[in-house]
Enzyme design. Structure first.
Site, PDB file in Angstrom:
ATOM      1  N   GLU A 137       8.314   7.264  -1.524  1.00 23.23           N
ATOM      2  CA  GLU A 137       8.411   7.979  -0.595  1.00 23.23           C
ATOM      3  C   GLU A 137       9.617   8.690  -0.422  1.00 23.23           C
ATOM      4  O   GLU A 137      10.685   7.795  -0.193  1.00 23.23           O
ATOM      5  CB  GLU A 137       8.028   7.147   0.862  1.00 23.23           C
ATOM      6  CG  GLU A 137       7.861   7.765   1.981  1.00 23.23           C
ATOM      7  CD  GLU A 137       6.838   7.241   2.983  1.00 23.23           C
ATOM      8  OE1 GLU A 137       6.074   6.504   2.400  1.00 23.23           O
ATOM      9  OE2 GLU A 137       6.812   7.634   4.096  1.00 23.23           O
ATOM     10  N   ASN A 185       6.440   1.306   4.491  1.00 24.18           N
ATOM     11  CA  ASN A 185       5.003   1.570   4.611  1.00 24.18           C
ATOM     12  C   ASN A 185       4.157   0.555   3.507  1.00 24.18           C
ATOM     13  O   ASN A 185       3.895   1.056   2.508  1.00 24.18           O
ATOM     14  CB  ASN A 185       4.515   3.203   4.498  1.00 24.18           C
ATOM     15  CG  ASN A 185       5.315   3.938   5.629  1.00 24.18           C
ATOM     16  OD1 ASN A 185       5.424   3.632   6.639  1.00 24.18           O
ATOM     17  ND2 ASN A 185       5.694   5.134   5.296  1.00 24.18           N
ATOM     18  N   GLU A 266       4.469   4.929  13.363  1.00 24.02           N
ATOM     19  CA  GLU A 266       4.053   5.845  12.415  1.00 24.02           C
ATOM     20  C   GLU A 266       2.781   5.227  11.839  1.00 24.02           C
ATOM     21  O   GLU A 266       2.462   5.521  10.696  1.00 24.02           O
ATOM     22  CB  GLU A 266       5.035   6.417  11.358  1.00 24.02           C
ATOM     23  CG  GLU A 266       6.172   6.912  12.099  1.00 24.02           C
ATOM     24  CD  GLU A 266       7.203   7.634  11.084  1.00 24.02           C
ATOM     25  OE1 GLU A 266       7.160   7.083   9.893  1.00 24.02           O
ATOM     26  OE2 GLU A 266       7.894   8.547  11.411  1.00 24.02           O
ATOM     27  N   ARG A 299      12.335  -3.677  11.911  1.00 24.13           N
ATOM     28  CA  ARG A 299      12.975  -2.534  12.180  1.00 24.13           C
ATOM     29  C   ARG A 299      12.623  -2.021  13.542  1.00 24.13           C
ATOM     30  O   ARG A 299      11.674  -2.326  14.178  1.00 24.13           O
ATOM     31  CB  ARG A 299      12.313  -1.548  11.161  1.00 24.13           C
ATOM     32  CG  ARG A 299      12.531  -1.658   9.621  1.00 24.13           C
ATOM     33  CD  ARG A 299      11.962  -0.721   8.666  1.00 24.13           C
ATOM     34  NE  ARG A 299      12.760   0.627   8.415  1.00 24.13           N
ATOM     35  CZ  ARG A 299      12.172   1.772   8.529  1.00 24.13           C
ATOM     36  NH1 ARG A 299      10.843   1.897   8.894  1.00 24.13           N
ATOM     37  NH2 ARG A 299      12.710   2.947   8.235  1.00 24.13           N
ATOM     38  N   ARG A 310      12.037  11.014  22.448  1.00 21.98           N
ATOM     39  CA  ARG A 310      11.948   9.806  21.325  1.00 21.98           C
ATOM     40  C   ARG A 310      13.338   9.089  20.925  1.00 21.98           C
ATOM     41  O   ARG A 310      13.380   8.106  20.430  1.00 21.98           O
ATOM     42  CB  ARG A 310      11.472  10.836  20.064  1.00 21.98           C
ATOM     43  CG  ARG A 310      11.658  10.003  18.882  1.00 21.98           C
ATOM     44  CD  ARG A 310      10.885  10.817  17.523  1.00 21.98           C
ATOM     45  NE  ARG A 310      11.304  10.161  16.121  1.00 21.98           N
ATOM     46  CZ  ARG A 310      11.079  10.699  15.199  1.00 21.98           C
ATOM     47  NH1 ARG A 310      10.487  11.629  14.963  1.00 21.98           N
ATOM     48  NH2 ARG A 310      11.502  10.145  13.932  1.00 21.98           N
ATOM     49  N   LYS A 334      18.192   2.248  12.526  1.00 18.27           N
ATOM     50  CA  LYS A 334      18.824   3.475  11.808  1.00 18.27           C
ATOM     51  C   LYS A 334      20.117   3.914  12.558  1.00 18.27           C
ATOM     52  O   LYS A 334      20.364   4.112  13.662  1.00 18.27           O
ATOM     53  CB  LYS A 334      17.826   4.490  11.744  1.00 18.27           C
ATOM     54  CG  LYS A 334      16.533   4.352  10.855  1.00 18.27           C
ATOM     55  CD  LYS A 334      15.575   5.672  10.674  1.00 18.27           C
ATOM     56  CE  LYS A 334      14.303   5.266   9.613  1.00 18.27           C
ATOM     57  NZ  LYS A 334      13.506   6.484   9.792  1.00 18.27           N
ATOM     58  N   ASP A 339      16.326  10.125  13.637  1.00 16.48           N
ATOM     59  CA  ASP A 339      15.833   9.771  12.270  1.00 16.48           C
ATOM     60  C   ASP A 339      16.629  10.319  10.957  1.00 16.48           C
ATOM     61  O   ASP A 339      16.251  11.648  10.423  1.00 16.48           O
ATOM     62  CB  ASP A 339      14.562  10.370  12.213  1.00 16.48           C
ATOM     63  CG  ASP A 339      13.903   9.982  10.793  1.00 16.48           C
ATOM     64  OD1 ASP A 339      14.189   9.053  10.122  1.00 16.48           O
ATOM     65  OD2 ASP A 339      12.438  10.303  10.647  1.00 16.48           O
ATOM     66  N   GLU A 361      21.094   0.632   9.342  1.00 15.48           N
ATOM     67  CA  GLU A 361      20.018   1.137   8.089  1.00 15.48           C
ATOM     68  C   GLU A 361      20.432   2.577   7.906  1.00 15.48           C
ATOM     69  O   GLU A 361      20.246   3.366   8.926  1.00 15.48           O
ATOM     70  CB  GLU A 361      18.708   1.013   8.499  1.00 15.48           C
ATOM     71  CG  GLU A 361      17.745   1.687   7.410  1.00 15.48           C
ATOM     72  CD  GLU A 361      16.054   1.597   7.685  1.00 15.48           C
ATOM     73  OE1 GLU A 361      15.741   0.818   8.224  1.00 15.48           O
ATOM     74  OE2 GLU A 361      15.436   2.535   7.162  1.00 15.48           O
ATOM     75  N   GLU A 367      16.455  12.510   2.100  1.00 13.90           N
ATOM     76  CA  GLU A 367      15.159  13.157   2.587  1.00 13.90           C
ATOM     77  C   GLU A 367      15.727  14.384   3.151  1.00 13.90           C
ATOM     78  O   GLU A 367      14.707  15.467   3.280  1.00 13.90           O
ATOM     79  CB  GLU A 367      14.519  12.040   3.335  1.00 13.90           C
ATOM     80  CG  GLU A 367      13.297  12.591   4.233  1.00 13.90           C
ATOM     81  CD  GLU A 367      12.765  11.712   5.216  1.00 13.90           C
ATOM     82  OE1 GLU A 367      13.078  10.302   5.387  1.00 13.90           O
ATOM     83  OE2 GLU A 367      11.718  11.985   5.966  1.00 13.90           O
ATOM     84  N   TRP A 533       6.488  15.620  16.656  1.00 12.46           N
ATOM     85  CA  TRP A 533       6.400  15.921  15.101  1.00 12.46           C
ATOM     86  C   TRP A 533       6.514  17.358  14.830  1.00 12.46           C
ATOM     87  O   TRP A 533       6.230  18.044  13.775  1.00 12.46           O
ATOM     88  CB  TRP A 533       5.252  15.176  14.560  1.00 12.46           C
ATOM     89  CG  TRP A 533       5.369  13.767  14.488  1.00 12.46           C
ATOM     90  CD1 TRP A 533       6.294  13.060  14.538  1.00 12.46           C
ATOM     91  CD2 TRP A 533       4.284  12.996  13.954  1.00 12.46           C
ATOM     92  NE1 TRP A 533       6.061  11.926  14.246  1.00 12.46           N
ATOM     93  CE2 TRP A 533       4.637  11.730  13.826  1.00 12.46           C
ATOM     94  CE3 TRP A 533       2.933  13.510  13.657  1.00 12.46           C
ATOM     95  CZ2 TRP A 533       3.777  10.672  13.465  1.00 12.46           C
ATOM     96  CZ3 TRP A 533       2.163  12.002  13.142  1.00 12.46           C
ATOM     97  CH2 TRP A 533       2.597  10.991  13.064  1.00 12.46           C
TER      98      TRP A 533
HETATM   99  O1  GCW Z   1      12.035   9.559   7.949  1.00  5.08           O
HETATM  100  C1  GCW Z   1      10.835   9.269   8.253  1.00  5.08           C
HETATM  101  C2  GCW Z   1      10.137   9.392   7.028  1.00  5.08           C
HETATM  102  C3  GCW Z   1       8.948   8.679   6.553  1.00  5.08           C
HETATM  103  C4  GCW Z   1       9.378   7.209   6.463  1.00  5.08           C
HETATM  104  C5  GCW Z   1      10.084   6.687   8.153  1.00  5.08           C
HETATM  105  C6  GCW Z   1      10.589   5.337   8.209  1.00  5.08           C
HETATM  106  C7  GCW Z   1       8.933   5.373   5.160  1.00  5.08           C
HETATM  107  O2  GCW Z   1       9.727  10.695   7.098  1.00  5.08           O
HETATM  108  O3  GCW Z   1       8.556   8.703   5.227  1.00  5.08           O
HETATM  109  O4  GCW Z   1       8.564   6.202   6.286  1.00  5.08           O
HETATM  110  O5  GCW Z   1      11.042   7.751   8.405  1.00  5.08           O
HETATM  111  O6  GCW Z   1      11.457   5.239   8.131  1.00  5.08           O
HETATM  112  O7  GCW Z   1       9.714   4.377   8.503  1.00  5.08           O
END
Ligand code: GCW
Length: 688
Positions: A137, A185, A266, A299, A310, A334, A339, A361, A367, A533
């Protein structure tokens, strides 16, 4: 004259520059000097320390290095002391880290006397987002090194074992002591007995270098693997199942690290599916691994399709549970509240959870930062986060200090980095992406070192001439320093801000093309897709202005920050401009500190980003004499793509905003070379 000397020195270098594919990372093989090693005891990990020193010693020929495992009150955890040729540590692992540090210091030419080095975090863990079918991923360095499809997916070859050991060695060399070897995931199958057989093999290989194995687990595993009717965390059968599973794992892997869980996020299953809470879910797993010393990293990356901003949801969901988690649960947060964006303010959960262990994290895989195409040194981003002051326990309550045990007593401290490692011969795709792996390890070990120091270390180890003992090269050291190290370090240190400039300056965020998260997609908002999204949810551009109002007149996310931050972010004038559009919706003609209007400033930032990458190209071309042809050409080609795509970002975003504000580009800004229509109609992958 100087020019000629430089040229001669460069030629001398060129003579020794054999092609390198990057597999050896920052641990490149070079001729070593003779050395004798004596150790106060024997063990598998100490044997590795001896091997590293013997094969990599660049210090005085004939030196005698002593490795002493002996408790010392100044040494904490896996820390160590180095004094001349003596390395001392509390445990074998500390000696191994000390050995790598000694080798690094000798190579860097820095002192090896009176060194005391203790890790900032106990658990320094990579999170591999590796799927059991071998795909990754958001991985850009090839497929998984751990998993693959096919009939033989569970048989293990010697080549694989050797790759896992090399991975563990690279990690150990920078202090990383754990790896979660499957995606958050998570497939439930990883907990099935056949898969656990393979996990045991992986753990054995990584153990050679003291890297512990962890698993990301699917909360519905009791149903999917155990055949139970429910995964309700309070159900006695479910509790029994997890306890039995933990027992099975620890019987095979006695030093197993623990579980990582993405729950109710998610689409992943979680305790809320049974009207239970994060506490119920996390504590269930924590109790199962507790007898064996395991931990649960739970998490906080949660958000649902509600009207709530969000950016606020993690705090809303987790604050009510402060103090209710077991002491072997660590909430993994995070760096930013949304994100892993090119820039976000720090997550307000840091320092707010006072009776719960919290771990940062970071995302090493790029990404949202140009995949393996863009040269972006992420150390600057993480350093910015770790040094951010939360003010939660007074001034100086930095994210680093509220998570590393300096302020809150935590039974365990930890930090995670989402890895960028794959099967590519260079591991990470872009030769400079390895610098991000390196930087994560170094910051996990010492959360106060600077990106400048890290870049110097990485560049020296990754690119310096391979035979420093060769007299013919010593005359070129200064040239290498001035001709290569300084200019390339500048590229690295400027690269993250450049990416922010050409992607999302001034607090803009999440304007990526969907799924790929590579090119621009601020216009993406098809009917029926969850608003959060889609990028317009975040930038809110309209005729009058742009930006997300997170002040008290808007979502009031500012209320989640402690004073004086709350009032700083509440005020449009006091908010640092790097976060302006994160916290405020302002008019296009809003006056910026530079005297420009917001629109002009945006244009200027995008242009600056493009110009910066153009300069990176020129700098890189100039360092050609110092780099082997393979890595030189690889970086050169990727920089070309990066420049083109930076231009696409600028052209796409600015022309899109012009559809709202109808304002002209300021005179000094370069005109677009691609139409908005073309960018919008070309799928992001083709643009790549
Ligand atoms: O940033 C998003 C990503 C997902 C990821 C999610 C997460 C693993 O687009 O792909 O899934 O975060 O951190 O759980």
């Amino acid at each position: 004259m100087k020019l000629i000397l430089t040229f001669v020195a460069a030629l001398l270098c060129v003579g020794t520059l054999k092609a390198e594919n990057g597999y050896d990372l920052w641990l490149r093989k070079h001729p070593a000097n003779a050395v004798t090693i004596t150790a106060s005891k024997q063990s598998a990990v100490l044997a590795m320390a001896k091997k590293e020193l013997t094969e990599g010693w660049l210090g005085k020929a004939g030196a005698n290095i002593k490795l002493i495992v002996k408790a010392d009150k100044d040494i904490k955890g896996d820390g160590f002391k180095i004094n001349g040729d003596v390395i001392q540590a509390n445990n074998d692992q500390g000696i191994l880290y000390g050995a790598f540090e000694l080798l690094r210091r000798v190579q860097m030419g820095v002192t090896t006397n009176n060194v005391l080095s203790n890790p900032s975090y106990d658990r320094r863990v990579l999170n591999q987002w590796d799927n059991l079918n071998g795909s990754m991923e958001h991985g850009f360095g090839g497929n998984s090194i751990f998993w693959h499809k096919g009939k033989d997916s569970l048989t293990v070859t010697d080549a694989e074992r050797s790759r896992w050991r090399d991975y563990a060695r690279a990690n150990a060399s920078i202090g990383i002591n754990g790896s979660v070897i499957d995606n958050v995931n998570a497939s439930p199958m990883v907990l099935s007995t056949p898969y656990l057989g393979k996990v045991k093999e992986i753990a054995a290989a990584m153990r050679t270098y003291g890297v512990k194995t962890y698993l990301a687990v699917n909360f519905a595993s009791p149903i999917k693997v155990g055949g139970l009717k429910t995964a309700d965390p309070l159900d006695p059968e479910v509790i029994k199942w997890w306890h039995a599973k933990a027992k099975e794992i620890y019987a095979a892997i006695p030093d197993f690290g623990g579980f990582l869980v993405k729950a109710n996020s998610e689409g992943q299953p979680g305790p809320q599916d049974y009207k239970r809470t994060h506490v119920d879910g996390a504590n269930l797993l924590a109790d199962a691994v507790k007898p064996y010393g395991g931990i649960v990293m739970w998490r906080a990356f949660v958000y649902s399709a509600t009207d709530a901003d969000r950016a606020k949801q993690a705090v809303t969901e987790f604050m009510p549970f402060d103090g209710k988690f077991r002491d072997n649960v660590i909430i993994q947060v995070k760096n930013g509240p949304v994100d892993f964006q090119p820039r976000e303010p720090f997550s307000p959960l840091f320092g707010a959870l006072k009776k719960t262990s919290v771990m940062p994290e970071f995302q090493i895989t790029q990404e949202y930062l140009g995949h393996a195409i863009h040269l972006v040194f992420l150390s600057s981003l993480w350093e910015e986060c770790l040094k951010s002051d939360t003010y939660q326990e007074g001034q100086g309550s930095t994210v680093g200090r509220v998570t590393d045990g300096s302020i809150f007593p935590q039974k365990y401290t930890a930090i995670a980095g989402v890895a960028n490692v794959g099967l590519d011969s260079s591991w990470c795709g872009h030769p400079f992406a390895a610098a991000n792996w390196y930087a994560f390890g170094r910051l996990a070990w010492n959360n106060t070192i600077t990106s400048d120091e890290i870049a110097t270390e990485w560049l020296t180890q990754t690119f310096s001439p391979l035979a420093p003992t060769d007299q013919s090269l010593s005359s070129s050291t200064t040239d290498w320093h001035n001709g290569f190290l300084l200019p390339v370090k500048k590229i690295m240190l400027d690269s993250r801000e450049a990416a922010v400039n050409y992607m999302m300056p001034l607090g803009l965020h999440h304007m990526f093309a969907a799924y790929e998260h590579y090119g621009p997609g601020p216009w993406y908002a098809p009917k029926g897709v969850r608003p959060d999204w889609t990028p317009p949810y975040y930038h809110k551009a309209e005729a009058k202005g742009i930006g997300f109002d997170r002040t008290s007149t808007g979502s009031n996310a500012v209320s989640q920050y402690k004073e004086p931050l709350r009032s700083t972010f509440e005020s449009v004038d006091k908010t640092p401009e790097i976060y302006l559009l994160w916290f405020h919706h302002v008019s296009w003609d809003h006056k910026m500190k530079s005297g420009r209007t917001l629109w002009e400033e945006l244009c200027y930032k995008y242009q600056t980003g493009v110009n910066q990458v153009r300069d990176f190209q020129k700098t890189w071309d100039n360092v050609k004499p110092f780099v082997d042809s393979q890595r030189f050409a690889d970086v050169q080609t990727r920089l070309m793509r990066q420049t083109r795509d930076a231009q696409i970002w600028k052209d796409g975003v600015l022309q899109y905003f012009q559809t709202f504000n109808s304002l002209p580009l300021p005179p000094e800004i370069e005109r677009p070379i691609t139409t908005l229509k073309y960018i919008q109609s070309t799928p992001p992958l083709n643009i790549k």
